[in-house]
Design a protein around this motif. Structure first.
Motif, short mmCIF file in Angstrom:
data_model
loop_
_atom_site.label_atom_id
_atom_site.label_comp_id
_atom_site.label_asym_id
_atom_site.label_seq_id
_atom_site.Cartn_x
_atom_site.Cartn_y
_atom_site.Cartn_z
N PHE A 143 -0.70 3.08 -9.83
CA PHE A 143 -0.90 2.98 -11.08
C PHE A 143 -0.37 1.82 -11.16
CE2 PHE A 143 -1.63 7.15 -13.08
CZ PHE A 143 -1.59 8.23 -12.35
N ARG A 144 -0.99 0.90 -12.03
CA ARG A 144 -0.49 -0.18 -12.46
C ARG A 144 -0.43 -0.45 -14.16
NH1 ARG A 144 -2.80 -4.78 -8.38
NH2 ARG A 144 -1.62 -3.60 -7.08
N ASP A 145 0.33 -0.76 -14.47
CA ASP A 145 0.83 -0.78 -15.72
C ASP A 145 0.19 0.12 -16.85
OD1 ASP A 145 1.12 -4.05 -15.81
OD2 ASP A 145 -0.59 -4.59 -14.77
N GLY A 146 0.08 1.35 -16.24
CA GLY A 146 0.22 3.12 -17.02
C GLY A 146 -1.41 3.20 -16.08
N HIS A 147 -2.08 2.34 -15.80
CA HIS A 147 -3.19 2.83 -15.23
C HIS A 147 -3.89 3.10 -13.84
CE1 HIS A 147 -4.46 1.58 -19.07
NE2 HIS A 147 -3.73 0.24 -18.84
N LEU A 148 -4.37 4.00 -13.06
CA LEU A 148 -4.86 4.45 -11.95
C LEU A 148 -5.28 3.01 -11.72
CD1 LEU A 148 -5.58 6.74 -9.64
CD2 LEU A 148 -7.13 7.35 -10.68
N ARG A 199 -7.86 2.15 -9.01
CA ARG A 199 -8.72 2.79 -7.64
C ARG A 199 -8.52 1.49 -7.24
NH1 ARG A 199 -10.92 7.41 -9.87
NH2 ARG A 199 -10.54 7.47 -11.55
N GLU A 200 -8.51 0.76 -6.59
CA GLU A 200 -8.87 -0.66 -5.56
C GLU A 200 -7.44 0.37 -4.71
OE1 GLU A 200 -8.66 -4.58 -5.88
OE2 GLU A 200 -10.38 -4.12 -7.57
N ARG A 201 -6.25 0.01 -4.86
CA ARG A 201 -5.80 0.48 -3.69
C ARG A 201 -5.71 2.33 -3.90
NH1 ARG A 201 0.33 0.05 -6.67
NH2 ARG A 201 0.69 -2.09 -5.88
N LEU A 202 -5.78 3.12 -4.50
CA LEU A 202 -6.41 4.32 -3.68
C LEU A 202 -7.64 4.37 -2.78
CD1 LEU A 202 -6.28 7.38 -4.06
CD2 LEU A 202 -7.99 7.89 -5.89
N ALA A 203 -8.61 3.20 -2.92
CA ALA A 203 -9.93 2.82 -2.43
C ALA A 203 -8.84 2.40 -0.90
CB ALA A 203 -10.82 1.98 -2.84
N GLU A 204 -8.22 1.87 -0.65
CA GLU A 204 -7.15 1.12 0.08
C GLU A 204 -6.63 1.40 1.33
OE1 GLU A 204 -4.04 -2.67 0.06
OE2 GLU A 204 -5.90 -2.89 -1.15
N MET A 205 -5.71 2.36 0.89
CA MET A 205 -5.43 4.19 1.03
C MET A 205 -6.40 4.85 1.71
SD MET A 205 -2.11 4.94 -1.52
CE MET A 205 -2.93 5.14 -3.20
N VAL A 206 -6.95 4.70 0.69
CA VAL A 206 -8.38 6.40 1.62
C VAL A 206 -8.87 5.25 2.67
CG1 VAL A 206 -10.33 7.88 1.31
CG2 VAL A 206 -8.28 7.50 -0.46
N GLN A 207 -9.46 4.29 2.80
CA GLN A 207 -9.80 4.07 3.93
C GLN A 207 -8.64 3.49 5.29
OE1 GLN A 207 -12.63 0.10 2.97
NE2 GLN A 207 -12.16 0.00 4.98
N THR A 208 -7.17 3.31 4.43
CA THR A 208 -6.99 2.76 5.72
C THR A 208 -6.34 4.45 6.74
OG1 THR A 208 -5.27 1.34 4.50
CG2 THR A 208 -4.54 2.56 6.10
N VAL A 209 -6.24 5.28 6.18
CA VAL A 209 -5.29 6.62 6.72
C VAL A 209 -6.31 7.87 6.87
CG1 VAL A 209 -3.59 5.91 6.39
CG2 VAL A 209 -4.71 7.67 4.44
N GLY A 210 -7.29 7.65 5.42
CA GLY A 210 -8.25 8.60 5.72
C GLY A 210 -8.47 9.60 4.48
N PRO A 211 -8.98 9.98 4.05
CA PRO A 211 -8.81 11.43 3.33
C PRO A 211 -7.89 12.50 3.70
CG PRO A 211 -11.08 10.92 3.03
CD PRO A 211 -10.60 10.02 4.39
N LYS A 212 -8.18 13.12 5.19
CA LYS A 212 -7.81 14.27 5.88
C LYS A 212 -6.75 13.65 6.24
CE LYS A 212 -11.40 16.83 5.10
NZ LYS A 212 -11.36 17.52 3.92
N VAL A 217 0.28 10.25 4.78
CA VAL A 217 0.85 9.03 3.73
C VAL A 217 0.80 9.67 3.04
CG1 VAL A 217 0.20 7.19 2.15
CG2 VAL A 217 -0.20 7.57 4.66
N VAL A 218 2.05 9.68 2.11
CA VAL A 218 2.09 10.84 0.55
C VAL A 218 1.99 9.48 0.03
CG1 VAL A 218 3.80 11.89 -0.84
CG2 VAL A 218 3.75 12.78 1.13
N ALA A 219 0.89 9.04 -1.25
CA ALA A 219 0.15 8.71 -2.33
C ALA A 219 0.75 9.06 -3.62
CB ALA A 219 -1.35 8.77 -2.13
N MET A 220 1.30 8.32 -3.97
CA MET A 220 2.77 8.43 -5.33
C MET A 220 1.23 7.13 -6.33
SD MET A 220 6.25 8.93 -4.68
CE MET A 220 6.28 8.30 -2.77
N LEU A 221 0.58 7.24 -6.07
CA LEU A 221 -0.45 6.20 -6.63
C LEU A 221 -0.09 4.60 -6.77
CD1 LEU A 221 -3.08 8.81 -7.86
CD2 LEU A 221 -3.46 7.38 -5.90
N GLY A 222 1.02 4.42 -6.16
CA GLY A 222 1.64 3.64 -6.60
C GLY A 222 2.34 2.47 -5.82
#
Length: 182
Positions: A1-6, A8-21, A160-165
């Motif tokens: 999260f950034r400034d109270g909003h999801l 999505r760029e950071r989320l996409a980066e995490m998914v690309q780095t470790v994969g959704p599984k 990774v446990v992503a707390m989206l932030g």
């Protein structure tokens, strides 16, 4: 999260780095007003975001991860019982595996999560267990396991446990009570 909003760029980066599984999204939530919808909160549960926890949100985020870990922060660590409305909603809404955390203190609470979610929501228990200083007997929980729920006492070692932030390796101990998957 950034400034109270999801973010999505950071989320996409995490998914690309470790994969959704290999990604578990940790969404800590609370209500802004009693009886209202649940919103994701950040910064030690003090700041509300604009992201409501609902069926659409979980569907949208499910493509990015393997599992959700949903904290009911108003009962987390309190051993005061589970947030029943949230458990019911998670059982209806989540298209992927979901683990609920918050307030569980007894075998009755474990049964309640199972019942309210129609067996679709796993539950994690921490401070209530005797092995962590609480009153709930780990041995009795294992006996309860004979009903067909698989008890895992493990160190959380998802990639990774992503707390989206904050993305971090989880090293806290917990006990996760999971349905047996066929």
């Amino acid at each position: 999260f950034r400034d109270g909003h999801l973010d999505r760029e950071r989320l996409a980066e995490m998914v690309q780095t470790v994969g959704p599984k290999r990604l578990v999204l940790d969404l800590s939530c609370r209500r802004r007003v009693p009886g209202g919808p649940f919103y994701v909160v950040t910064d030690r549960w003090q700041k509300f975001t604009d992201l409501e926890v609902n069926a659409q949100t979980l569907r949208d985020l499910a493509v990015h991860c393997d599992e959700f870990l949903i904290h009911a922060v108003d009962v987390e660590g309190m051993q005061s019982g589970v947030e029943c409305e949230l458990v019911v909603a998670l059982g209806r809404w989540s298209p992927i595996r979901v683990t609920y955390a918050g307030g569980a203190r007894s075998l009755d609470d474990l049964e309640l999560v199972e019942s309210l979610s129609n067996g679709r929501v796993d539950v994690t228990v921490g401070s209530a267990l005797d092995i962590f200083g609480g009153k709930l007997s780990y041995a009795k929980v294992c006996e309860w396991d004979k009903r067909g729920v698989k008890v895992e006492c493990r160190r959380k070692q998802w990639a990774v446990v992503a707390m989206l932030g904050v993305a971090a390796m989880a090293v806290a101990f917990s006990v996760v009570f999971r349905r047996r998957m066929s």
